[in-house]
Design an enzyme around this catalytic site. Structure first.
Site, PDB file in Angstrom:
ATOM      1  N   SER A  27       0.832  -1.199   0.000  1.00  0.00           N
ATOM      2  CA  SER A  27       0.000   0.000   0.000  1.00  0.00           C
ATOM      3  C   SER A  27       0.874   1.259   0.000  1.00  0.00           C
ATOM      4  O   SER A  27       1.614   1.500  -0.949  1.00  0.00           O
ATOM      5  CB  SER A  27      -0.973  -0.034   1.188  1.00  0.00           C
ATOM      6  OG  SER A  27      -1.949   0.972   1.080  1.00  0.00           O
ATOM      7  N   HIS A  47      -8.652   0.526  -0.244  1.00  0.00           N
ATOM      8  CA  HIS A  47      -8.520  -0.350  -1.412  1.00  0.00           C
ATOM      9  C   HIS A  47      -9.864  -0.940  -1.849  1.00  0.00           C
ATOM     10  O   HIS A  47      -9.934  -2.084  -2.290  1.00  0.00           O
ATOM     11  CB  HIS A  47      -7.485  -1.453  -1.141  1.00  0.00           C
ATOM     12  CG  HIS A  47      -6.136  -0.893  -0.792  1.00  0.00           C
ATOM     13  ND1 HIS A  47      -5.342  -0.251  -1.718  1.00  0.00           N
ATOM     14  CD2 HIS A  47      -5.466  -0.834   0.383  1.00  0.00           C
ATOM     15  CE1 HIS A  47      -4.239   0.163  -1.126  1.00  0.00           C
ATOM     16  NE2 HIS A  47      -4.285  -0.166   0.150  1.00  0.00           N
TER      17      HIS A  47
END
Length: 387
Positions: free
Chosen positions: A157, A274
């Site tokens: 991430s 996400h």
């Protein structure tokens, strides 16, 4: 101190701040060489190759002489991180530059907290980013060969930003400013909708798609418009993170036995990262990333979207934006980096950043690769304990 207000100001700061990642430019005497080769071939065992047009090719590097560096993401932050790094060259300059970019004392927050403030998305993403890159300075001082022999990097991430800086694709302060904007936008998107993330340990027969679909149907029956519930992180075999509306996650927890979940745990994050609930955050991030001049990475950097390496610098900006609303395919990334012929050795792997979460995941994905894993400690002040 007010935060820097534009990427242009960040670029001016570059000339004032020593950049410890500059030593990474020495990875390869021919820029772009490693980026043009498959990671599998770079990590194959050394062997003598035949003649070609009268010139002998150089032998390939032994996998045991190669390294991979992994960068953690949000959730790895802990109060006290960075304490063991301050004695290394340029680390304090990195935190000083961060103070100017962010407008607050990031180092003090990392060392002294409070933890609840450090856990906030707007703070923990820059904190993990800076601390992770500072950890690579420690690695460069204590084991220079680990830097010189690095062939690949990946970040989870927000850790992907650190991996790109480490590989020379982005400048530190510009990337930090982008992380700042990203964190603020994600915090704002999270605050607008009651949502979250839940780790799930499943079984081979677990159907995550069925579970998420029925959770969305449950939300719809409650009157939730456009309900979201989907896999946000692929961690390791049978290990997933599901994200979405809180009502969906609560439904899955109550019905965990039906869906063959062995264990569920709500994560201490403020939103459904996400997933498409982060759509409002894409525009601010896209805007700031368009001001950055991305370079071709000097080593292979693997993308969260599919686990594959970036082939072209021009695709980085688009992929980093898409990452916000797409699942992190970390299990696929581990397979991509460590896949090799039977009997081939594995590279040394370093986790640069707080904690050892990526090491735990690597162990579940590939035990043989994990046997050459090492965490770069960012907490323990070794000199403080000496008398």
């Amino acid at each position: 101190m007010a935060a820097l207000s534009s990427p242009a100001v960040c670029r001016r700061l570059l000339s004032l701040c020593p950049r410890p990642w500059q030593w990474h430019r020495g990875f390869c005497r021919t820029p772009g060489l490693w980026a043009e080769e498959d990671i599998s071939s770079l990590l194959e065992a050394s062997e003598l190759e035949g003649q070609r047009e009268g010139n002998a090719k150089p032998s390939r590097r032994s996998p045991t002489e190669s390294t991979v560096v992994l960068f953690p993401g949000q959730g790895s932050q802990q109060m006290g991180m960075g304490r063991s790094l301050l004695k290394y060259p340029n680390v304090r300059a990195m935190y000083s530059a961060a103070r100017q970019v962010l407008g607050y004392d990031l180092l003090d927050m990392c060392l002294n907290g409070p933890q609840e403030l450090l856990n906030k998305t707007v703070h923990c993403q820059p904190a993990v980013f800076v601390t992770s890159l500072a950890a690579t300075e420690k690695l460069s001082q204590e084991d220079p060969s680990a830097i010189e022999m690095c062939v690949a990097a990946a970040g989870f991430s927000v850790g992907e930003f650190a991996a790109l800086v480490f590989a020379g694709a982005m400048d530190f302060t510009e990337a930090l400013y982008a992380v700042k904007i990203r964190a603020e936008a994600m915090q704002k998107a999270s605050d607008s909708v009651p949502s979250g993330m839940m780790s799930v340990m499943g079984q081979p027969q677990t159907s995550y798609s069925l579970a998420c679909r029925e959770a969305r149907e449950h939300c719809a029956s409650l009157g939730v418009e456009n309900p979201v519930c989907e896999v946000a992180n692929y961690l390791f075999p049978d290990g997933r993170v599901i994200a979405g509306h809180l009502q969906a996650l609560e439904f899955l927890q109550k019905n965990s036995r039906k869906y063959r979940f062995l264990r569920t745990k709500m994560l201490p994050v403020s939103g459904a990262f996400h997933t498409r609930l982060m759509e409002p955050a894409t525009e601010p991030l896209d805007k700031v990333l368009k001001t950055i001049d991305f370079k071709q990475p000097y080593i292979s950097v693997h993308c969260n979207l599919d686990g594959k390496r970036y082939n072209h610098a021009r695709s980085i900006q688009r992929m980093l934006v898409k990452q916000l609303i797409s699942p992190v395919k970390w299990e696929q990334t581990m397979h991509s980096i460590y896949e090799r012929k039977k009997g081939t050795d594995f590279p040394r792997t370093f986790e640069a950043g707080p904690g050892n979460q990526l090491g735990v995941i690597l162990r579940k994905c590939n035990l043989k690769a994990f046997n050459s894993y090492q965490n770069i400690d960012v907490f323990k002040d070794e000199e403080a304990g000496r008398t």
